[in-house]
Design a protein around this motif. Structure first.
Motif, PDB file in Angstrom:
ATOM      1  N   ALA A  17       0.820  -1.214   0.000  1.00 21.98           N
ATOM      2  CA  ALA A  17       0.000   0.000   0.000  1.00 21.98           C
ATOM      3  C   ALA A  17       0.854   1.264   0.000  1.00 21.98           C
ATOM      4  O   ALA A  17       0.447   2.297  -0.533  1.00 21.98           O
ATOM      5  CB  ALA A  17      -0.924  -0.003   1.218  1.00 21.98           C
ATOM      6  N   LYS A  45       0.145   1.828  -9.462  1.00 20.86           N
ATOM      7  CA  LYS A  45      -0.835   2.678  -8.800  1.00 20.86           C
ATOM      8  C   LYS A  45      -2.102   1.914  -8.433  1.00 20.86           C
ATOM      9  O   LYS A  45      -2.628   2.047  -7.321  1.00 20.86           O
ATOM     10  CB  LYS A  45      -1.180   3.861  -9.714  1.00 20.86           C
ATOM     11  N   GLY A  46      -2.612   1.083  -9.359  1.00 16.76           N
ATOM     12  CA  GLY A  46      -3.843   0.349  -9.095  1.00 16.76           C
ATOM     13  C   GLY A  46      -3.691  -0.612  -7.928  1.00 16.76           C
ATOM     14  O   GLY A  46      -4.576  -0.707  -7.073  1.00 16.76           O
ATOM     15  N   ARG A  96      -1.442  -0.460  -5.543  1.00 20.06           N
ATOM     16  CA  ARG A  96      -1.244   0.335  -4.332  1.00 20.06           C
ATOM     17  C   ARG A  96      -2.588   0.791  -3.765  1.00 20.06           C
ATOM     18  O   ARG A  96      -2.836   0.690  -2.563  1.00 20.06           O
ATOM     19  CB  ARG A  96      -0.359   1.542  -4.655  1.00 20.06           C
ATOM     20  N   GLY A  97      -3.458   1.271  -4.643  1.00 23.83           N
ATOM     21  CA  GLY A  97      -4.775   1.711  -4.193  1.00 23.83           C
ATOM     22  C   GLY A  97      -5.612   0.568  -3.646  1.00 23.83           C
ATOM     23  O   GLY A  97      -6.334   0.733  -2.654  1.00 23.83           O
ATOM     24  N   GLU A  98      -5.533  -0.602  -4.301  1.00 26.02           N
ATOM     25  CA  GLU A  98      -6.295  -1.756  -3.828  1.00 26.02           C
ATOM     26  C   GLU A  98      -5.833  -2.163  -2.434  1.00 26.02           C
ATOM     27  O   GLU A  98      -6.668  -2.478  -1.556  1.00 26.02           O
ATOM     28  CB  GLU A  98      -6.129  -2.920  -4.807  1.00 26.02           C
ATOM     29  N   GLN A 113      -4.434  -0.223  -0.214  1.00 24.31           N
ATOM     30  CA  GLN A 113      -4.869   0.821   0.708  1.00 24.31           C
ATOM     31  C   GLN A 113      -6.337   0.655   1.075  1.00 24.31           C
ATOM     32  O   GLN A 113      -6.718   0.842   2.241  1.00 24.31           O
ATOM     33  CB  GLN A 113      -4.617   2.195   0.083  1.00 24.31           C
ATOM     34  N   ARG A 114      -7.170   0.301   0.100  1.00 27.55           N
ATOM     35  CA  ARG A 114      -8.591   0.110   0.390  1.00 27.55           C
ATOM     36  C   ARG A 114      -8.823  -1.084   1.319  1.00 27.55           C
ATOM     37  O   ARG A 114      -9.672  -1.028   2.221  1.00 27.55           O
ATOM     38  CB  ARG A 114      -9.372  -0.063  -0.916  1.00 27.55           C
ATOM     39  N   THR A 120       4.331  10.523  -8.783  1.00 29.61           N
ATOM     40  CA  THR A 120       3.058   9.906  -8.422  1.00 29.61           C
ATOM     41  C   THR A 120       3.209   8.819  -7.373  1.00 29.61           C
ATOM     42  O   THR A 120       2.211   8.255  -6.917  1.00 29.61           O
ATOM     43  CB  THR A 120       2.365   9.321  -9.670  1.00 29.61           C
ATOM     44  N   LYS A 162      -0.925  13.156  -8.319  1.00 28.69           N
ATOM     45  CA  LYS A 162      -1.789  12.295  -9.123  1.00 28.69           C
ATOM     46  C   LYS A 162      -1.780  12.768 -10.575  1.00 28.69           C
ATOM     47  O   LYS A 162      -1.752  13.973 -10.845  1.00 28.69           O
ATOM     48  CB  LYS A 162      -3.222  12.315  -8.586  1.00 28.69           C
TER      49      LYS A 162
END
Length: 438
Positions: free
Chosen positions: A104, A110-111, A113-115, A117-118, A347, A352
């Protein structure tokens, strides 16, 4: 079973879990995973990673996490990477969630990392914690003693492993003499104890290396964001933690209005080495050099005198302030040419990329510093989605401050007035590094 009956896979798995040894099930699902990999990771085989999530252990975590981090770079590998993250969540050990937190924080995708984090945010919400508070609780102690060391028993001789302020392992013999590395077991060593101790060190070094970069990045981000710990949280999760203590010792802290460092006995000491005892109600943060003001040089000298290595740039960190005017002098970055790769590098932090426009071209990057305050950098010719090498160099056409990324009509008149000076300093540092001569 009748010819038309359907096999209930869940019931079969549940039954196996009741009658089989956990170690044998872990070995079985890992063998199944390796066969799936050897077959080219065919689609429609989600049960393979689900099985790892149910029966995996920390050994599986050490093997799976590095693979999941790289899968998005393979054709069709993103969905498998997401399933790999879910397997880490299902395994659920501190080490598994620590690796998830590392993805994370530092994944180059990026995708993914975001997943990650969620998933962490959902876990934190279920536990009634902020993501930062959850991350504090996920750092394993790796079986270290309270003083942050581990004794390895070879039988006739013993070695003590400790860590420096950057979490690099240090090895000493029982007499305290530093060694360059842990020796291999010899003929006079215990044939059982020595090999086991040597393997334990190899695992520890690998585990700490995997955690170290993410934890250093997390504390640096906490300094930039101005995250505050309560006095009790700071004591429990940084000062008293056998691993995080080393990172905390390499940083200068800031409770209210009096800076401190952590002394060797884990007490708080001021510039004169007098003990500082923050109030129980005090919030504690890692001091950005802007907070230290005129005492910055003196603190730098203290850390130099004690030969304390900082885990990330803190006391020597460049400090920037705005020029007069609503734009704050941001126009000085306009008209400069910059390699596209540098924008992509930004980024990995708070920046972003803009929404793709005609022909899949991204014409700006942006960084939101506060609600309704976003710095936007307009680019020409723009970044081509999926073909970043198409336009290897970008010209910064304009740097402006607005309420909404990418919408010039949202420009605000008061610029960055009222924004945390630390965030402004970090923004200017980013733009300065971005446009440095290459």
């Amino acid at each position: 079973m009748s010819p038309g009956a359907r096999l209930d896979a869940t019931a079969v798995v549940d039954g196996a879990a009741q009658v089989c040894e956990p170690e044998s099930l872990t070995a079985l699902v890992w063998a199944q995973f390796e066969a799936w990999q050897a077959a080219g990771m065919p689609k429609g085989s989600g049960f393979v990673l689900s099985a790892l999530g149910r029966f995996g252990d920390d050994v599986v975590v050490r093997r799976l996490a590095p693979l999941a981090k790289e899968w998005p770079g393979r054709s069709g590998g993103y969905s498998s990477a997401v399933q790999g993250l879910e397997a880490l969540v299902d395994i659920g050990t501190d080490l598994a969630l620590t690796h998830l937190n590392g993805i994370a924080q530092k994944s180059r995708y990026k995708g993914l990392r975001g997943e990650a984090q969620r998933k962490l945010a959902r876990i934190a919400e279920r536990r009634g914690l902020t993501p930062g508070q959850l991350a504090d609780r996920l750092v394993p102690d790796f079986g270290l003693d309270a003083d942050g060391t581990l004794t390895l028993d070879y039988g006739p001789r013993r070695f003590v492993v400790s860590f420096d302020e950057q979490l690099r392992p240090q090895v000493a013999d029982e007499g305290g003499t530093r060694r360059k590395a842990l020796p291999k077991p010899g003929a006079k060593d215990d044939p059982d104890l020595a090999p086991a101790a040597h393997r334990r060190f190899a695992e520890l070094r690998k585990d700490v290396r995997a955690v170290a970069s993410a934890e250093v990045a997390r504390l640096e981000s906490a300094m930039v964001a101005g995250r505050a710990w309560t006095r009790d949280e700071f004591g429990a999760f940084l000062v008293a933690h056998p691993l995080m203590w080393h990172l905390a010792r390499g940083s200068s802290g800031w409770p209210s209005d009096r800076a401190f460092r952590l002394a060797e006995d884990r007490t708080f000491a001021d510039l004169d080495d007098e003990t500082v005892e923050p109030a129980a109600s005090a919030d504690v943060r890692i001091a950005h050099p802007l907070l230290l003001g005129d005492s910055l040089a003196a603190w730098s000298q203290v850390f130099a005198d004690y030969e304390i290595l900082q885990p990330f740039p803190q006391l020597g960190r460049p400090v920037h302030t705005l020029a007069d005017g609503a734009g704050g002098g941001l126009e000085r970055f306009e008209g400069l040419t910059v390699p596209t790769g540098r924008f992509l590098g930004l980024t990995r932090t708070a920046w972003k990329r803009g929404a793709p426009q005609d022909n899949g071209i991204e014409h700006w990057i942006s960084c939101t510093l506060a609600p309704g305050v976003t710095v936007v950098v307009d680019l020409s010719p723009g970044i081509a989605v999926g073909l970043v090498d198409l336009n290897p160099v970008q010209t910064i056409e304009r740097v402006w401050i607005g309420a909404v990324p990418g919408a010039p009509s949202s420009a605000i008149e008061n610029g960055l007035a009222g924004v945390d000076p630390v965030l402004v300093s970090e923004l200017l540092a980013d733009l300065t590094r971005l446009t440095a001569t290459y």
